[in-house]
Design a protein around this motif. Sequence first.
Motif, PDB file in Angstrom:
ATOM      1  N   GLU A 421       0.961  -1.219   0.160  1.00  0.00           N
ATOM      2  CA  GLU A 421       0.205  -0.025   0.013  1.00  0.00           C
ATOM      3  C   GLU A 421       0.980   1.200   0.093  1.00  0.00           C
ATOM      4  O   GLU A 421       1.689   1.411   0.896  1.00  0.00           O
ATOM      5  CB  GLU A 421      -0.815  -0.046   1.246  1.00  0.00           C
ATOM      6  N   ILE A 423       0.217   5.402  -0.722  1.00  0.00           N
ATOM      7  CA  ILE A 423      -1.040   6.467  -0.575  1.00  0.00           C
ATOM      8  C   ILE A 423      -0.251   7.849  -0.845  1.00  0.00           C
ATOM      9  O   ILE A 423       0.394   8.232  -0.262  1.00  0.00           O
ATOM     10  CB  ILE A 423      -1.778   6.645   0.695  1.00  0.00           C
ATOM     11  N   LYS A 444      -5.485   3.813   5.708  1.00  0.00           N
ATOM     12  CA  LYS A 444      -4.288   2.963   5.390  1.00  0.00           C
ATOM     13  C   LYS A 444      -4.481   1.831   6.413  1.00  0.00           C
ATOM     14  O   LYS A 444      -5.158   1.949   7.656  1.00  0.00           O
ATOM     15  CB  LYS A 444      -3.061   3.579   5.683  1.00  0.00           C
ATOM     16  N   ASN A 448       1.026  -0.285   7.961  1.00  0.00           N
ATOM     17  CA  ASN A 448       1.548   0.410   6.786  1.00  0.00           C
ATOM     18  C   ASN A 448       2.162   1.679   7.725  1.00  0.00           C
ATOM     19  O   ASN A 448       1.283   2.698   8.101  1.00  0.00           O
ATOM     20  CB  ASN A 448       0.674   0.931   5.636  1.00  0.00           C
ATOM     21  N   LYS A 580     -10.255   0.039   2.416  1.00  0.00           N
ATOM     22  CA  LYS A 580     -10.180   1.363   2.781  1.00  0.00           C
ATOM     23  C   LYS A 580     -11.238   1.698   3.758  1.00  0.00           C
ATOM     24  O   LYS A 580     -11.128   2.767   4.544  1.00  0.00           O
ATOM     25  CB  LYS A 580     -10.042   2.272   1.674  1.00  0.00           C
TER      26      LYS A 580
END
Length: 719
Positions: A421, A423, A444, A448, A580
Amino acid sequence: MISLLTIETSLPFTNPVLKFLLILIIILFTPILLNKIKIPALLGLIIAGAVVGPNGFNLMERDSGIILSGTAGLLYIMFLAGLEIDLADFKKNSKKSIVFGLYTFIIPMVLGIYAGLYLLKFSMATSVLLASMFASHTLIAYPLISKLGVAKNRAVNITVGGTLITDTLALLVLAVIVGMNTGEVNLAFWVKLSVSILIFGATVMLIFPIIGRWFFKRFDDNISHYIFVLMMVFLGAFLAEIAGIEAIIGAFLTGLALNRLIPHTSPLMNRIEFVGNAIFIPFFLIGVGMLVDYRAFFKDFETIKVATIMIIIATSAKFLAAWLTQKTFHFSADERRLIFGLSNAQAAATLAAVLIGYNLIIGTTAAGEPIRLLNESILNGTILMILFTCTIASFVAQKGAKNIALLEHSETTTDEEDYLEKILIPINNSDTIDDLLNLGITAKSKQNKEGLFALSIVDDYETGSTAEKHARKILGDAAVTASATDNTLHQLLRYDINIVNGISNVTKEHKITDLILGLHIKRNLSDSFLGNLTEGILSRCNPTTLIYKPTQPFSTLKRHVIIVPEHAEKEIGFSLWLKKLWNIAQNSSAKLVFFASDETKTAIDSLQLNHPVVYEYHHFKNWEDFLVLKNEILKDDNLVIVLSRKNMPSYDPNMSKIPTYLNTYFNKKSYLLIYPKQAGVKDTSPINLTNPTLLEPFDKMDEIGQTISNIFRKKQSKK
């Protein structure tokens, strides 16, 4: 200058600077030293308190300062237990909490009364009060379990709920016993107690959230937020005392009341945990240690006998309650360890009960000496019981929490090993940094910690250094906000010919999986926005894209109402945007309400097996009737609309009307637009820099709107 002769050498220390220095040395070095020999830090703080306390080397007295800070630490533990609990699981497991609460109250009461009457030869009143001390417990091990990341485990939820039940019942027994010995137990006593408890509970659970939501909406100062929360904790504790119950119950209920308003990944939550774990909770543990008197072992045989029986009965009763809970609900051995470790430690309520009983004079001897409800042997035995039960609880809870944490980590790693992941959040306006970052941090995965990227783009034609300085300042502010939540933010400063090209290239270079764009609260969504956005960015890169317009703080939202198009489950990114939303629900405790087709609901249910989140479902299929949903959107709701690129399975022609609907009917609501990852999107269409309509939508996006507007105006002036 201070002379060496004036430096304090007498014991105990009275110099406040020296005392505070000694406490900080204990808090700093005790965990460091004990971690090397696998001893829980909280146990080390209790032992350190015993060593430096009045019954040890007498370096410090257990004075009003220690008691004040320790009281704050105890309230902090209970508040954190209520604040960190998963409310959905708490409600789902409420019946199990009641069962455990009754187990852990009735079993110690029965064994305690028997031991008091037949083994220790005490009176009925003394035996009942002694048994209530066994029934209550303190969540001493909760900070340890929270630190290991298993605070949301079902066993922890059940134990925390059961703690509320057994401590309340135990403290009610204390109130009744004291009332009986002072002649106050009558109908008026019960009516007054019942009414005051009901008023107290309603005030905390109903009015506190309203006050909290009002405050967070109107004030955005970080320090004010923390002080407000601390004030509410002590207010809830004080109201509990007025109602006739212990302050710890008020602190716990305050945590439950503010649970939804303080997301678990927010900077405020990080500050609350940091201050509590660094200062207040260690003060409480050190204060508990100062009560330990090792000389009680050598005073007389009666003290040793009473202490031994108390330790055996308290530990056996709590283990039996945990074992029965495990067998009743088919829990694992490690979950039983969590339950036993959390519920075995005797401290706060036990200490309150023994001091009240010790100070209650029920008569005098022939020699004129006072006869106490709880004698000195019970007082000394209680101190030893606190030490032993806290020791056992710490080791058992640590073992169970470590095993569960390792198991959950291995399962999570297996589940997400193919999905890294990342972002990306393009930013250009300091006013919306916090809103966008809070969304990214809330959405998130909790594992992460390195996958957040902030991007600021500077025009290639910009000759001065002002634009670059502004961009670096914005990125620096964003990094500070992220660091307040213990997350690392990668700062990306890029020169490019235009915003669309810059975002698209960064997305590919860094393999971005999620893109978060923002709309300013004072700006509307242009009618051409969706089509131009598709042409500009979504046709060239394929991350899950979230476009967010906040009108109130994210933490004050009660529900996320999600409108899902038909066939959304056929898109390759369906599970990604759904995850999400799962993360948002888990981290914010806000409710998810889906309006979707039955086929989509079936797909959601299948995915929910791996990511269980409670949600509400309503059948909705025809987007021509989109406006019928406006009556479903309440005051503190966030509207989430899942959209699609053209010619994709979930595309609906009525999506072109969404900007008009949002501007006309939902302009005062927070909303989030989601474009899922979709099959067939490739970097095949270059950007037409001469087409002004391509850049038009980004004029409405606060994070990049200012820059793109300047670029466009300069290009027009050159022409």
